[in-house]
Enzyme design. Structure first.
Site, PDB file in Angstrom:
ATOM      1  N   HIS A  36      40.878  25.362  37.158  1.00  0.00           N
ATOM      2  CA  HIS A  36      41.457  26.405  36.304  1.00  0.00           C
ATOM      3  C   HIS A  36      42.551  27.155  37.069  1.00  0.00           C
ATOM      4  O   HIS A  36      43.643  27.394  36.543  1.00  0.00           O
ATOM      5  CB  HIS A  36      40.333  27.362  35.874  1.00  0.00           C
ATOM      6  CG  HIS A  36      40.767  28.553  35.099  1.00  0.00           C
ATOM      7  ND1 HIS A  36      40.456  28.731  33.764  1.00  0.00           N
ATOM      8  CD2 HIS A  36      41.466  29.664  35.460  1.00  0.00           C
ATOM      9  CE1 HIS A  36      40.950  29.888  33.349  1.00  0.00           C
ATOM     10  NE2 HIS A  36      41.571  30.479  34.364  1.00  0.00           N
ATOM     11  N   GLU A  37      42.261  27.526  38.330  1.00  0.00           N
ATOM     12  CA  GLU A  37      43.230  28.289  39.123  1.00  0.00           C
ATOM     13  C   GLU A  37      44.435  27.436  39.514  1.00  0.00           C
ATOM     14  O   GLU A  37      45.574  27.923  39.487  1.00  0.00           O
ATOM     15  CB  GLU A  37      42.568  28.899  40.357  1.00  0.00           C
ATOM     16  CG  GLU A  37      41.438  29.880  40.059  1.00  0.00           C
ATOM     17  CD  GLU A  37      41.790  30.969  39.062  1.00  0.00           C
ATOM     18  OE1 GLU A  37      42.967  31.389  38.996  1.00  0.00           O
ATOM     19  OE2 GLU A  37      40.887  31.395  38.319  1.00  0.00           O
ATOM     20  N   HIS A  74      46.890  27.315  36.795  1.00  0.00           N
ATOM     21  CA  HIS A  74      47.785  28.484  36.757  1.00  0.00           C
ATOM     22  C   HIS A  74      49.043  28.243  37.591  1.00  0.00           C
ATOM     23  O   HIS A  74      50.132  28.670  37.214  1.00  0.00           O
ATOM     24  CB  HIS A  74      47.079  29.730  37.308  1.00  0.00           C
ATOM     25  CG  HIS A  74      46.287  30.501  36.303  1.00  0.00           C
ATOM     26  ND1 HIS A  74      46.859  31.100  35.205  1.00  0.00           N
ATOM     27  CD2 HIS A  74      44.965  30.785  36.243  1.00  0.00           C
ATOM     28  CE1 HIS A  74      45.919  31.726  34.515  1.00  0.00           C
ATOM     29  NE2 HIS A  74      44.760  31.546  35.123  1.00  0.00           N
ATOM     30  N   GLY A  91      37.944  33.956  40.030  1.00  0.00           N
ATOM     31  CA  GLY A  91      39.147  33.301  40.520  1.00  0.00           C
ATOM     32  C   GLY A  91      40.382  34.071  40.087  1.00  0.00           C
ATOM     33  O   GLY A  91      40.358  34.786  39.081  1.00  0.00           O
ATOM     34  N   GLN A 104      49.246  35.286  38.242  1.00  0.00           N
ATOM     35  CA  GLN A 104      48.588  36.294  37.404  1.00  0.00           C
ATOM     36  C   GLN A 104      48.915  37.713  37.854  1.00  0.00           C
ATOM     37  O   GLN A 104      48.689  38.660  37.102  1.00  0.00           O
ATOM     38  CB  GLN A 104      47.076  36.090  37.416  1.00  0.00           C
ATOM     39  CG  GLN A 104      46.643  34.823  36.694  1.00  0.00           C
ATOM     40  CD  GLN A 104      45.143  34.685  36.725  1.00  0.00           C
ATOM     41  OE1 GLN A 104      44.585  34.136  37.668  1.00  0.00           O
ATOM     42  NE2 GLN A 104      44.491  35.208  35.708  1.00  0.00           N
ATOM     43  N   CYS A 162      39.559  34.035  31.285  1.00  0.00           N
ATOM     44  CA  CYS A 162      40.688  34.239  32.190  1.00  0.00           C
ATOM     45  C   CYS A 162      41.000  35.727  32.254  1.00  0.00           C
ATOM     46  O   CYS A 162      41.015  36.400  31.225  1.00  0.00           O
ATOM     47  CB  CYS A 162      41.896  33.460  31.670  1.00  0.00           C
ATOM     48  SG  CYS A 162      43.359  33.594  32.711  1.00  0.00           S
ATOM     49  N   LEU A 163      41.251  36.220  33.458  1.00  0.00           N
ATOM     50  CA  LEU A 163      41.574  37.637  33.622  1.00  0.00           C
ATOM     51  C   LEU A 163      42.880  38.006  32.921  1.00  0.00           C
ATOM     52  O   LEU A 163      43.094  39.166  32.589  1.00  0.00           O
ATOM     53  CB  LEU A 163      41.641  37.995  35.112  1.00  0.00           C
ATOM     54  CG  LEU A 163      40.312  37.874  35.868  1.00  0.00           C
ATOM     55  CD1 LEU A 163      40.509  38.134  37.359  1.00  0.00           C
ATOM     56  CD2 LEU A 163      39.254  38.798  35.292  1.00  0.00           C
TER      57      LEU A 163
END
Length: 173
Positions: A137-138, A141, A46, A51, A95-96
């Site tokens: 989660h996304e 963000h 994701g 991000q 997380c990226l």
């Protein structure tokens, strides 16, 4: 398609509430395609627009992990959770924007999400398991919330300090 650089925590842009997408332009479709490519390359399941430094309500995800299974990329403009299950699940999240840090996070096991797809059509779907965790989660963000915000302050602070050190090291390289 262009791979976009992924912001690392702490970055103030990751804590901003994103603006809704009011008009689905070709530029936003290209951004969504770039985000998918960036997510797959990372590799992740994701990615949210903040991000990569874009404060718009756009996420991409693909939680298909089985070897040989067809990918199922989803592009969601203005995603919103309409309903959440009472049942809860715990997944180890990463997380990226916070590489190499993971924590078990409890969230609703199932959610109903409505969004606008790449073609501009309204969609709605029920998600469970990893898909439910990922979409929550996304969407977090988009609201300036990171998975570490669910952790106890001391652990969150420790991860933030390690990320600051990583950013300093990368800046020197």
């Amino acid at each position: 398609m262009t791979l976009r650089p992924i912001l690392l925590h702490p970055d103030p842009r990751l804590k901003k509430v994103c603006d809704p997408v009011s008009d689905l332009s070709d530029e936003l479709r290209v951004l969504a395609d770039d985000m998918l490519q960036t997510m797959y390359d990372a590799p992740g399941i994701g990615l949210a627009a903040p991000q990569i430094g874009v404060t718009r309500r756009l996420i991409v995800l693909d939680c298909v992990k089985e070897e040989g299974a067809a990918p199922r990329p989803l592009i969601m403009f203005n995603p919103e959770i309409l309903a959440s299950s009472d049942e809860r699940n715990v997944y180890e999240e990463g997380c990226l924007s916070i590489p190499d840090h993971y924590a078990e996070i409890e969230r609703p096991a199932g959610v109903t999400v409505r969004w606008i797809d790449r073609a501009g059509d309204e969609r709605q779907e029920d998600f469970d398991g990893l898909w439910a965790t990922c979409v929550q989660h996304e969407i977090d963000h988009l609201n300036g919330v990171l998975f570490i915000d669910y952790l106890k302050p001391m652990r969150r602070h420790m991860i933030t300090r390690k990320m600051q050190k990583l950013k300093r090291e990368r800046a020197r390289d």
